[in-house]
Design a protein around this motif. Sequence first.
Motif, PDB file in Angstrom:
ATOM      1  N   MET A   1       0.812  -1.215   0.000  1.00  0.00           N
ATOM      2  CA  MET A   1       0.000   0.000   0.000  1.00  0.00           C
ATOM      3  C   MET A   1       0.849   1.270   0.000  1.00  0.00           C
ATOM      4  O   MET A   1       0.325   2.379  -0.069  1.00  0.00           O
ATOM      5  CB  MET A   1      -0.919   0.032   1.238  1.00  0.00           C
ATOM      6  N   LEU A   2       2.166   1.115   0.093  1.00  0.00           N
ATOM      7  CA  LEU A   2       3.068   2.258   0.193  1.00  0.00           C
ATOM      8  C   LEU A   2       3.744   2.539  -1.141  1.00  0.00           C
ATOM      9  O   LEU A   2       4.064   1.626  -1.901  1.00  0.00           O
ATOM     10  CB  LEU A   2       4.162   1.980   1.240  1.00  0.00           C
ATOM     11  N   GLU A   3       3.992   3.804  -1.402  1.00  0.00           N
ATOM     12  CA  GLU A   3       4.829   4.184  -2.534  1.00  0.00           C
ATOM     13  C   GLU A   3       6.283   3.990  -2.106  1.00  0.00           C
ATOM     14  O   GLU A   3       6.787   4.734  -1.270  1.00  0.00           O
ATOM     15  CB  GLU A   3       4.574   5.633  -2.927  1.00  0.00           C
ATOM     16  N   ALA A   4       6.931   2.992  -2.645  1.00  0.00           N
ATOM     17  CA  ALA A   4       8.291   2.657  -2.237  1.00  0.00           C
ATOM     18  C   ALA A   4       9.065   2.122  -3.434  1.00  0.00           C
ATOM     19  O   ALA A   4       8.499   1.465  -4.312  1.00  0.00           O
ATOM     20  CB  ALA A   4       8.283   1.623  -1.114  1.00  0.00           C
ATOM     21  N   THR A   5      10.362   2.401  -3.440  1.00  0.00           N
ATOM     22  CA  THR A   5      11.220   1.894  -4.498  1.00  0.00           C
ATOM     23  C   THR A   5      11.586   0.439  -4.245  1.00  0.00           C
ATOM     24  O   THR A   5      11.646  -0.367  -5.179  1.00  0.00           O
ATOM     25  CB  THR A   5      12.501   2.742  -4.604  1.00  0.00           C
ATOM     26  N   PHE A   6      11.843   0.105  -2.966  1.00  0.00           N
ATOM     27  CA  PHE A   6      12.278  -1.243  -2.606  1.00  0.00           C
ATOM     28  C   PHE A   6      11.499  -1.756  -1.408  1.00  0.00           C
ATOM     29  O   PHE A   6      11.080  -0.982  -0.540  1.00  0.00           O
ATOM     30  CB  PHE A   6      13.775  -1.262  -2.258  1.00  0.00           C
ATOM     31  N   GLN A   7      11.340  -3.091  -1.359  1.00  0.00           N
ATOM     32  CA  GLN A   7      10.882  -3.800  -0.174  1.00  0.00           C
ATOM     33  C   GLN A   7      12.020  -4.730   0.239  1.00  0.00           C
ATOM     34  O   GLN A   7      12.474  -5.542  -0.562  1.00  0.00           O
ATOM     35  CB  GLN A   7       9.608  -4.603  -0.448  1.00  0.00           C
ATOM     36  N   VAL A   8      12.451  -4.599   1.497  1.00  0.00           N
ATOM     37  CA  VAL A   8      13.635  -5.326   1.960  1.00  0.00           C
ATOM     38  C   VAL A   8      13.275  -6.097   3.228  1.00  0.00           C
ATOM     39  O   VAL A   8      12.707  -5.527   4.167  1.00  0.00           O
ATOM     40  CB  VAL A   8      14.802  -4.362   2.268  1.00  0.00           C
ATOM     41  N   LYS A   9      13.615  -7.381   3.278  1.00  0.00           N
ATOM     42  CA  LYS A   9      13.343  -8.137   4.495  1.00  0.00           C
ATOM     43  C   LYS A   9      14.460  -7.910   5.514  1.00  0.00           C
ATOM     44  O   LYS A   9      15.610  -7.677   5.152  1.00  0.00           O
ATOM     45  CB  LYS A   9      13.179  -9.616   4.192  1.00  0.00           C
ATOM     46  N   THR A  10      14.095  -7.940   6.785  1.00  0.00           N
ATOM     47  CA  THR A  10      15.079  -7.766   7.852  1.00  0.00           C
ATOM     48  C   THR A  10      15.005  -8.920   8.835  1.00  0.00           C
ATOM     49  O   THR A  10      13.926  -9.422   9.149  1.00  0.00           O
ATOM     50  CB  THR A  10      14.868  -6.440   8.605  1.00  0.00           C
ATOM     51  N   THR A  11      16.175  -9.336   9.310  1.00  0.00           N
ATOM     52  CA  THR A  11      16.267 -10.310  10.396  1.00  0.00           C
ATOM     53  C   THR A  11      16.983  -9.682  11.581  1.00  0.00           C
ATOM     54  O   THR A  11      17.594 -10.385  12.394  1.00  0.00           O
ATOM     55  CB  THR A  11      17.005 -11.579   9.930  1.00  0.00           C
ATOM     56  N   ASN A  12      16.905  -8.364  11.675  1.00  0.00           N
ATOM     57  CA  ASN A  12      17.488  -7.636  12.808  1.00  0.00           C
ATOM     58  C   ASN A  12      16.498  -7.676  13.966  1.00  0.00           C
ATOM     59  O   ASN A  12      15.671  -6.783  14.119  1.00  0.00           O
ATOM     60  CB  ASN A  12      17.804  -6.198  12.403  1.00  0.00           C
ATOM     61  N   TRP A  13      16.578  -8.736  14.776  1.00  0.00           N
ATOM     62  CA  TRP A  13      15.626  -8.869  15.886  1.00  0.00           C
ATOM     63  C   TRP A  13      15.886  -7.821  16.964  1.00  0.00           C
ATOM     64  O   TRP A  13      15.042  -7.614  17.837  1.00  0.00           O
ATOM     65  CB  TRP A  13      15.696 -10.270  16.495  1.00  0.00           C
ATOM     66  N   GLY A  14      17.035  -7.167  16.933  1.00  0.00           N
ATOM     67  CA  GLY A  14      17.298  -6.083  17.872  1.00  0.00           C
ATOM     68  C   GLY A  14      16.673  -4.768  17.469  1.00  0.00           C
ATOM     69  O   GLY A  14      16.689  -3.802  18.234  1.00  0.00           O
ATOM     70  N   GLY A  15      16.107  -4.718  16.257  1.00  0.00           N
ATOM     71  CA  GLY A  15      15.418  -3.521  15.799  1.00  0.00           C
ATOM     72  C   GLY A  15      13.957  -3.530  16.211  1.00  0.00           C
ATOM     73  O   GLY A  15      13.388  -4.582  16.541  1.00  0.00           O
ATOM     74  N   ALA A  16      13.331  -2.377  16.165  1.00  0.00           N
ATOM     75  CA  ALA A  16      11.933  -2.275  16.591  1.00  0.00           C
ATOM     76  C   ALA A  16      11.023  -3.138  15.731  1.00  0.00           C
ATOM     77  O   ALA A  16      10.148  -3.844  16.245  1.00  0.00           O
ATOM     78  CB  ALA A  16      11.486  -0.813  16.547  1.00  0.00           C
ATOM     79  N   VAL A  17      11.207  -3.103  14.413  1.00  0.00           N
ATOM     80  CA  VAL A  17      10.320  -3.850  13.514  1.00  0.00           C
ATOM     81  C   VAL A  17      10.677  -5.332  13.491  1.00  0.00           C
ATOM     82  O   VAL A  17       9.793  -6.193  13.567  1.00  0.00           O
ATOM     83  CB  VAL A  17      10.371  -3.229  12.102  1.00  0.00           C
TER      84      VAL A  17
ATOM     85  N   GLU B   1     -12.101   4.955   7.151  1.00  0.00           N
ATOM     86  CA  GLU B   1     -13.074   4.658   6.108  1.00  0.00           C
ATOM     87  C   GLU B   1     -12.533   5.087   4.751  1.00  0.00           C
ATOM     88  O   GLU B   1     -11.704   5.992   4.650  1.00  0.00           O
ATOM     89  CB  GLU B   1     -14.396   5.362   6.419  1.00  0.00           C
ATOM     90  N   GLY B   2     -12.993   4.430   3.728  1.00  0.00           N
ATOM     91  CA  GLY B   2     -12.553   4.743   2.380  1.00  0.00           C
ATOM     92  C   GLY B   2     -11.819   3.578   1.758  1.00  0.00           C
ATOM     93  O   GLY B   2     -11.453   2.604   2.424  1.00  0.00           O
ATOM     94  N   GLU B   3     -11.589   3.671   0.452  1.00  0.00           N
ATOM     95  CA  GLU B   3     -10.969   2.589  -0.302  1.00  0.00           C
ATOM     96  C   GLU B   3      -9.469   2.806  -0.416  1.00  0.00           C
ATOM     97  O   GLU B   3      -9.013   3.880  -0.803  1.00  0.00           O
ATOM     98  CB  GLU B   3     -11.598   2.504  -1.691  1.00  0.00           C
ATOM     99  N   ALA B   4      -8.709   1.788  -0.081  1.00  0.00           N
ATOM    100  CA  ALA B   4      -7.256   1.842  -0.248  1.00  0.00           C
ATOM    101  C   ALA B   4      -6.905   1.531  -1.699  1.00  0.00           C
ATOM    102  O   ALA B   4      -7.673   0.907  -2.424  1.00  0.00           O
ATOM    103  CB  ALA B   4      -6.574   0.844   0.679  1.00  0.00           C
ATOM    104  N   PHE B   5      -5.728   1.983  -2.132  1.00  0.00           N
ATOM    105  CA  PHE B   5      -5.292   1.730  -3.503  1.00  0.00           C
ATOM    106  C   PHE B   5      -3.841   1.276  -3.512  1.00  0.00           C
ATOM    107  O   PHE B   5      -3.050   1.629  -2.642  1.00  0.00           O
ATOM    108  CB  PHE B   5      -5.446   2.997  -4.359  1.00  0.00           C
ATOM    109  N   ARG B   6      -3.504   0.482  -4.492  1.00  0.00           N
ATOM    110  CA  ARG B   6      -2.127   0.057  -4.688  1.00  0.00           C
ATOM    111  C   ARG B   6      -1.433   1.045  -5.624  1.00  0.00           C
ATOM    112  O   ARG B   6      -1.983   1.387  -6.675  1.00  0.00           O
ATOM    113  CB  ARG B   6      -2.064  -1.345  -5.297  1.00  0.00           C
ATOM    114  N   PRO B   7      -0.253   1.515  -5.258  1.00  0.00           N
ATOM    115  CA  PRO B   7       0.483   2.397  -6.168  1.00  0.00           C
ATOM    116  C   PRO B   7       0.691   1.730  -7.519  1.00  0.00           C
ATOM    117  O   PRO B   7       0.807   0.503  -7.615  1.00  0.00           O
ATOM    118  CB  PRO B   7       1.821   2.607  -5.443  1.00  0.00           C
ATOM    119  N   GLU B   8       0.705   2.538  -8.580  1.00  0.00           N
ATOM    120  CA  GLU B   8       0.841   2.006  -9.928  1.00  0.00           C
ATOM    121  C   GLU B   8       2.155   1.247 -10.106  1.00  0.00           C
ATOM    122  O   GLU B   8       2.196   0.206 -10.747  1.00  0.00           O
ATOM    123  CB  GLU B   8       0.752   3.135 -10.958  1.00  0.00           C
TER     124      GLU B   8
END
Length: 319
Positions: free
Chosen positions: A172-188, A233-240
């Motif tokens: 749902m985000l406008e982003a150039t990259f999606q990156v996986k993390t295994t940094n369990w010491g990080g917040a996410v 409320e409202g409809e979400a959209f996927r960036p093009e």
Amino acid sequence: MKDAAITYGGLCVPQGQTKHGNAPILDTGYSMPITVVNGAFDGPTVLITSGIHGGEYPGIQTAIELSNELDAAKIHGQVILIHPVNTQAFKARVSYCVPQDGKNINRVFPGRKDGTLAEQTAYVVSEEFQSRADYYLDLHGGDLHEQLPNYVYYPDVENREVVRKSLEMADMLEATFQVKTTNWGGAVGGAGYYHNLPALLIERGGRGLWSREEVDSYKANIHNVLRFLQVEEGEAFRPEKKATTLVDSITLEATVDGCWYPCVELGETVKKGQKIGELRDLFGTVLEELAAPYDGINIYMVVSLAVSVGDPLISIGKL
């Protein structure tokens, strides 16, 4: 069905109302500014943090504005905002770390109740906020000396449902990259690993700057995620344009104090073994040359001249 009134950080908030306050960090004497939006309708709880790094202004300003603009009368569920987490670094204009102990909050999750201030802050965020959330967004923005594109990290944990839900939000985000993390010491990473919490770390902007355009775009993206989660409320959209998925990333760090000279541009494709930068001393003598660990893309780089041992320098994402 959730209780009509909810309490976070000592704030008791009736259903359909919003309250601002300061959540204490245990008995340290320090606190974090929070906003609790307790929606008029039932729904999930979304935690939004900003300023884990005090110089990352686009995310901090976005959270501040959202804390005043979200209308509890129209919210399904709850939105809990912390803006910023690392208030001490924000006030001192310090990169990465908590000034009181020199530790990076985003490396010490799930924290320690009996630890230093950074560890106690992580403990409070983890135990008092993440543990009660259904979804989590951590807003970053490129610290005072960093340059980066719009991209997002998600936790790559064994619980594939957490990964699936995280990636659904990321889409749902406008982003150039999606990156996986295994940094369990990080917040996410820690949220996914310790709490099975679908989560995203969102990166926008850099160099200790923020603009009206960046923040408006950031807010629009967060609203789109909230609509996708049916919190708004409202409809979400996927960036093009769909983000490019990176299967791994490595951040190279300074092994010596000195001056940093990158020799590739942000977003540049690099080959394994290619020279991507060098460290020199204050006489201009080359101390170390850095090479790309594999074929990939430069997704992050430090743009300050001065660096110290252990500082991140450049990240290469693997295609």
